[in-house]
Design a protein around this motif. Sequence first.
Motif, mmCIF file in Angstrom:
data_model
loop_
_atom_site.group_PDB
_atom_site.id
_atom_site.type_symbol
_atom_site.label_atom_id
_atom_site.label_comp_id
_atom_site.label_asym_id
_atom_site.label_seq_id
_atom_site.Cartn_x
_atom_site.Cartn_y
_atom_site.Cartn_z
ATOM 1 N N ILE A 215 -3.540 -8.781 6.277
ATOM 2 C CA ILE A 215 -4.317 -7.621 6.757
ATOM 3 C C ILE A 215 -5.315 -7.096 5.732
ATOM 4 O O ILE A 215 -6.152 -6.267 6.072
ATOM 5 N N SER A 216 -5.283 -7.592 4.500
ATOM 6 C CA SER A 216 -6.107 -7.007 3.441
ATOM 7 C C SER A 216 -7.482 -7.674 3.353
ATOM 8 O O SER A 216 -7.584 -8.877 3.112
ATOM 9 N N PRO A 217 -8.571 -6.898 3.513
ATOM 10 C CA PRO A 217 -9.912 -7.463 3.341
ATOM 11 C C PRO A 217 -10.121 -8.003 1.924
ATOM 12 O O PRO A 217 -10.834 -9.000 1.742
ATOM 13 N N GLU B 235 -0.981 -4.328 11.134
ATOM 14 C CA GLU B 235 -2.042 -3.458 10.632
ATOM 15 C C GLU B 235 -1.679 -1.979 10.727
ATOM 16 O O GLU B 235 -2.340 -1.142 10.099
ATOM 17 N N SER B 236 -0.654 -1.663 11.520
ATOM 18 C CA SER B 236 -0.235 -0.259 11.605
ATOM 19 C C SER B 236 0.287 0.233 10.261
ATOM 20 O O SER B 236 0.370 1.434 10.016
ATOM 21 N N GLY B 237 0.678 -0.692 9.394
ATOM 22 C CA GLY B 237 1.155 -0.304 8.069
ATOM 23 C C GLY B 237 2.586 0.190 8.054
ATOM 24 O O GLY B 237 3.082 0.676 7.030
ATOM 25 N N ALA B 238 3.287 0.069 9.170
ATOM 26 C CA ALA B 238 4.665 0.558 9.241
ATOM 27 C C ALA B 238 5.574 -0.183 8.272
ATOM 28 O O ALA B 238 6.500 0.383 7.707
ATOM 29 N N ASN C 189 -5.276 -12.659 12.183
ATOM 30 C CA ASN C 189 -5.480 -13.368 10.923
ATOM 31 C C ASN C 189 -5.109 -14.833 11.109
ATOM 32 O O ASN C 189 -4.139 -15.166 11.797
ATOM 33 N N TRP C 190 -5.857 -15.704 10.437
ATOM 34 C CA TRP C 190 -5.652 -17.155 10.654
ATOM 35 C C TRP C 190 -4.242 -17.608 10.318
ATOM 36 O O TRP C 190 -3.709 -18.533 10.936
#
Lengths: 422, 122
Positions: free
Chosen positions: A31-33, A383-386, A200-201
């Motif tokens: 999830i990190s750019p 991506e919710s970061g939970a 994400n791939w």
Amino acid sequence: MAYDTETARPDFARMTPADLDTGPVPCAPYISPDWFELERERVFGRAWLCMGRVEQLPEPNSFITREVEICKALVLITRDKDDNIRAFHNVCSHRLNMLVTESSGKRSIFNCRYHNWTYRNNGDCTGIPDIKNFFGVDKKQCGLTPIHCDVWQGFIFINLQAEPEVTLREFLGPYAEAYEGFPYPFADNAYVIESNLNVNWKQIADAFAESYHVAAIHPATIGNTFASKSLNPFGRPLSGHAYGAHRVMCTFGNPDYVPPEDAHVERLAYSGMDTGNVLGGSDSKKLQDLANHPAANPTKRPNWGADVSWIFPNFNIDYGPGGFWTHEFWPTSVNSTRWILRVHVPEATSVRERIMQEHLACRFAEVMLEDVTNTQAQQRAMESGAKTHMHLQDGEMLIRHSNAVIRKWVESGSAREALDLD
Amino acid sequence: MTDKNILPAGFESLEPFVEYWAGETNDIRWDRRSRASMPDIQAFYDAMLARAEDAIQHLEKFPLGDMPPAEERLFCLTLSLVHASIAVELHEQPRAIDSPFPHGLHVTRGPWPHGGGMGQSA
């Protein structure tokens, strides 16, 4: 159908290598750019990447074009009259227009549609209209920019480094040794399923790298063929191996599977076939060579479903008793992926065989739909970061190994270091 | 009934299904089945299954990939039975359980013949 009762034991051998950490695996790389930028430079910018097979360029002067979005690379691959396979940046030397716009075709000369500069399929610039009004331009210096390209067992790879640190053979390492002489039946004929997914791939690659999910996600389509309520309820793999940067898993196939009594069309489609594998494409004798190769189903158990072989970073060559298929996972952003599945089957020679292939393609498409659409929900949840980490079991070794190898490439100063070659 | 719905002699009763179900590519046939209601899928499945073996035996008299138009139509209709069967025999509903629609997956090249080939090279 008979099977070895020994394989019915629930305690399949551990497949996670002893040198692989068994702790929770961080999800930031999904999830990190910032991490995605590192993968752009250090993974896809340095690894050998598979573009397809030589059969996709079937004769002299065939060409294909490809795109590696994460590296912003436009790739032109050609076969010249002497059957040399070459790769170039698909960019005209004049005003840097994209040279070839078709995805495939047959031509020895390429004309840029902008100002008609021309190139031969060996990369030479052969024509510059009104050259006398340029300022000392040298045609010899205006050829297409080559990309390093090599072929292993019919698979075409490129390397986007200006000078690759490692050869394709070094890159493939023990994987190439294990698969030496492996047959790839029906390599010249495939049906293709494609999609652009909001994921994400690695997420989509992971979805095809374990069989723990089969009974849960695919109850109707293949739940009863790749798992078995009595023999292997959780879809434990028969074996798994890491081969350098690459990895392989052998999945279970239910030897007792037969189409249910009321599955009239399924029974019609497979009438006259002696293979029980629903993902198999043919019962041709050619397939015996595949099943007999030491790398295929390495423990040679009769209840063999299919093998997943994952070439780092983003290419799968999977195969089973019915033939082989490939997956490509091309990152287009941190959370989007272009995915291509090619399933190699013989060209049908009868109406009945063609109907069977439609059933195979239909069922495969339904399985893919179940797999890939789930990953999009998973991406949003990640991506919710939970949560910050995921828990992987032994049967999910390939995912753990992939994450470890990507991390190693990201943290290593060179590809040679990442492959332990120095 | 227009000419484009005509099937070979003996298969006239299936002609009402041609317009919707005789899609020319794998992807079109998948899409049509995915959009159909379960009663419509079941009606086609029942009618086509009853004639499937006859259809195969009739089609096997012609060269694969080079049949008269009425036979090619019957071939596509028979291939569509496979798609209907995924709903009837596997999912017991028109589409895969919990799957979104439209889903963005495409069979960009299906098996030959009548597979379609709009994607990258094979």
